[in-house]
Design a protein around this motif. Structure first.
Motif, PDB file in Angstrom:
ATOM      1  N   LEU A  61       0.826  -1.207   0.000  1.00  0.00           N
ATOM      2  CA  LEU A  61       0.000   0.000   0.000  1.00  0.00           C
ATOM      3  C   LEU A  61       0.859   1.256   0.000  1.00  0.00           C
ATOM      4  O   LEU A  61       0.547   2.230  -0.696  1.00  0.00           O
ATOM      5  N   ASP A  62       1.927   1.242   0.784  1.00  0.00           N
ATOM      6  CA  ASP A  62       2.855   2.376   0.807  1.00  0.00           C
ATOM      7  C   ASP A  62       3.517   2.570  -0.548  1.00  0.00           C
ATOM      8  O   ASP A  62       3.610   3.696  -1.054  1.00  0.00           O
ATOM      9  N   LEU A  63       3.939   1.490  -1.153  1.00  0.00           N
ATOM     10  CA  LEU A  63       4.570   1.562  -2.472  1.00  0.00           C
ATOM     11  C   LEU A  63       3.585   2.087  -3.528  1.00  0.00           C
ATOM     12  O   LEU A  63       3.942   2.933  -4.347  1.00  0.00           O
ATOM     13  N   ALA A  64       2.352   1.633  -3.484  1.00  0.00           N
ATOM     14  CA  ALA A  64       1.344   2.105  -4.432  1.00  0.00           C
ATOM     15  C   ALA A  64       1.070   3.593  -4.237  1.00  0.00           C
ATOM     16  O   ALA A  64       0.956   4.354  -5.207  1.00  0.00           O
ATOM     17  N   LEU A  65       0.984   4.033  -2.993  1.00  0.00           N
ATOM     18  CA  LEU A  65       0.740   5.443  -2.705  1.00  0.00           C
ATOM     19  C   LEU A  65       1.893   6.313  -3.204  1.00  0.00           C
ATOM     20  O   LEU A  65       1.672   7.370  -3.806  1.00  0.00           O
ATOM     21  N   VAL A  66       3.116   5.870  -2.987  1.00  0.00           N
ATOM     22  CA  VAL A  66       4.291   6.623  -3.440  1.00  0.00           C
ATOM     23  C   VAL A  66       4.340   6.677  -4.964  1.00  0.00           C
ATOM     24  O   VAL A  66       4.601   7.744  -5.542  1.00  0.00           O
ATOM     25  N   ILE A  67       4.055   5.581  -5.633  1.00  0.00           N
ATOM     26  CA  ILE A  67       4.095   5.564  -7.102  1.00  0.00           C
ATOM     27  C   ILE A  67       3.007   6.478  -7.674  1.00  0.00           C
ATOM     28  O   ILE A  67       3.257   7.250  -8.608  1.00  0.00           O
ATOM     29  N   ILE A  68       1.810   6.426  -7.115  1.00  0.00           N
ATOM     30  CA  ILE A  68       0.731   7.290  -7.590  1.00  0.00           C
ATOM     31  C   ILE A  68       1.084   8.757  -7.375  1.00  0.00           C
ATOM     32  O   ILE A  68       0.863   9.603  -8.255  1.00  0.00           O
ATOM     33  N   ALA A  69       1.647   9.088  -6.217  1.00  0.00           N
ATOM     34  CA  ALA A  69       2.033  10.471  -5.942  1.00  0.00           C
ATOM     35  C   ALA A  69       3.152  10.927  -6.868  1.00  0.00           C
ATOM     36  O   ALA A  69       3.141  12.066  -7.351  1.00  0.00           O
ATOM     37  N   PHE A 113      11.542  14.979  -3.704  1.00  0.00           N
ATOM     38  CA  PHE A 113      12.334  14.482  -2.575  1.00  0.00           C
ATOM     39  C   PHE A 113      11.447  14.132  -1.390  1.00  0.00           C
ATOM     40  O   PHE A 113      11.668  13.119  -0.720  1.00  0.00           O
ATOM     41  N   ALA A 114      10.434  14.949  -1.127  1.00  0.00           N
ATOM     42  CA  ALA A 114       9.539  14.670  -0.005  1.00  0.00           C
ATOM     43  C   ALA A 114       8.776  13.370  -0.216  1.00  0.00           C
ATOM     44  O   ALA A 114       8.621  12.571   0.706  1.00  0.00           O
ATOM     45  N   ILE A 115       8.294  13.156  -1.425  1.00  0.00           N
ATOM     46  CA  ILE A 115       7.540  11.929  -1.704  1.00  0.00           C
ATOM     47  C   ILE A 115       8.438  10.705  -1.585  1.00  0.00           C
ATOM     48  O   ILE A 115       8.042   9.681  -1.016  1.00  0.00           O
ATOM     49  N   LEU A 116       9.672  10.812  -2.079  1.00  0.00           N
ATOM     50  CA  LEU A 116      10.568   9.655  -2.046  1.00  0.00           C
ATOM     51  C   LEU A 116      11.177   9.401  -0.666  1.00  0.00           C
ATOM     52  O   LEU A 116      11.294   8.250  -0.240  1.00  0.00           O
ATOM     53  N   LEU A 117      11.568  10.455   0.025  1.00  0.00           N
ATOM     54  CA  LEU A 117      12.304  10.274   1.280  1.00  0.00           C
ATOM     55  C   LEU A 117      11.413  10.174   2.509  1.00  0.00           C
ATOM     56  O   LEU A 117      11.815   9.565   3.505  1.00  0.00           O
ATOM     57  N   LEU A 118      10.254  10.775   2.480  1.00  0.00           N
ATOM     58  CA  LEU A 118       9.382  10.780   3.650  1.00  0.00           C
ATOM     59  C   LEU A 118       8.175   9.873   3.451  1.00  0.00           C
ATOM     60  O   LEU A 118       7.049  10.224   3.791  1.00  0.00           O
ATOM     61  N   SER A 119       8.423   8.722   2.917  1.00  0.00           N
ATOM     62  CA  SER A 119       7.342   7.793   2.610  1.00  0.00           C
ATOM     63  C   SER A 119       6.685   7.301   3.896  1.00  0.00           C
ATOM     64  O   SER A 119       7.392   6.980   4.850  1.00  0.00           O
ATOM     65  N   PRO A 120       5.423   7.227   3.987  1.00  0.00           N
ATOM     66  CA  PRO A 120       4.300   7.645   3.149  1.00  0.00           C
ATOM     67  C   PRO A 120       3.826   9.069   3.444  1.00  0.00           C
ATOM     68  O   PRO A 120       2.912   9.561   2.797  1.00  0.00           O
ATOM     69  N   ALA A 125       1.238  14.267   2.118  1.00  0.00           N
ATOM     70  CA  ALA A 125       1.361  15.727   2.085  1.00  0.00           C
ATOM     71  C   ALA A 125       1.198  16.254   0.664  1.00  0.00           C
ATOM     72  O   ALA A 125       0.634  17.331   0.451  1.00  0.00           O
ATOM     73  N   TRP A 126       1.681  15.504  -0.326  1.00  0.00           N
ATOM     74  CA  TRP A 126       1.499  15.914  -1.725  1.00  0.00           C
ATOM     75  C   TRP A 126       0.016  16.009  -2.069  1.00  0.00           C
ATOM     76  O   TRP A 126      -0.433  16.967  -2.669  1.00  0.00           O
ATOM     77  N   PHE A 127      -0.749  15.009  -1.699  1.00  0.00           N
ATOM     78  CA  PHE A 127      -2.166  15.018  -2.030  1.00  0.00           C
ATOM     79  C   PHE A 127      -2.939  16.079  -1.247  1.00  0.00           C
ATOM     80  O   PHE A 127      -3.952  16.588  -1.722  1.00  0.00           O
ATOM     81  N   VAL A 128      -2.451  16.439  -0.054  1.00  0.00           N
ATOM     82  CA  VAL A 128      -3.154  17.438   0.749  1.00  0.00           C
ATOM     83  C   VAL A 128      -2.736  18.859   0.376  1.00  0.00           C
ATOM     84  O   VAL A 128      -3.584  19.734   0.187  1.00  0.00           O
TER      85      VAL A 128
END
Length: 96
Positions: free
Chosen positions: A11-19, A41-48, A53-56
Motif C-alpha cells: 500500500l505504501d509503495l502504491a501510494l508513493v508511485i501514484i504520488a 524528494f519529499a515523496i521519495l524520502l518521507l514515505s508515506p 502531504a502531496w495530495f493534501v
C-alpha cells in the motif's frame, strides 16, 4: 503477521508511485506550496507522509465551474413593473 507487513508495504509503495506519477505530470507553475524538486524528494524520502502531504498540500485545486446566480431586481428598479404600474395608474385600475 508477515502478510500484514507485506500488505502495508505494498500500500505504501502504491501510494508513493501514484504520488510520483501525479507530481511528474504537472508543470512547475501548477504545483502549490513548494517547487517540483522539493515535492519529489519529499515523496521519495518521507514515505508515506510525503505522498500524503502531496495530495493534501501540493496538488493543484481543480477549478469548479459555478453556475450563474439569478439576479434579483427590486420592484422599484424593475422597468417592466414600473411600466405596468404606470399603465395601471393611467388606466385607473384600482386593483393594481
Amino acid at each position: 503477521m508477515a502478510s500484514v507487513y507485506v500488505l502495508v508495504l505494498l500500500l505504501d509503495l502504491a501510494l508513493v508511485i501514484i504520488a510520483l506519477v501525479d507530481c511528474l505530470r504537472l508543470k512547475e507553475d501548477e504545483i502549490r506550496t513548494a517547487p517540483w524538486a522539493a515535492w519529489m524528494f519529499a515523496i521519495l524520502l518521507l514515505s508515506p507522509f510525503g505522498a500524503i502531504a502531496w495530495f493534501v498540500k501540493g496538488r493543484p485545486v481543480p477549478k469548479v465551474p459555478l453556475r450563474p446566480r439569478p439576479v434579483f431586481v427590486a420592484p422599484d428598479d424593475n422597468p417592466d413593473f414600473l411600466k405596468s404600474l404606470a399603465a395601471a395608474i393611467r388606466d385607473g385600475d384600482p386593483d393594481r
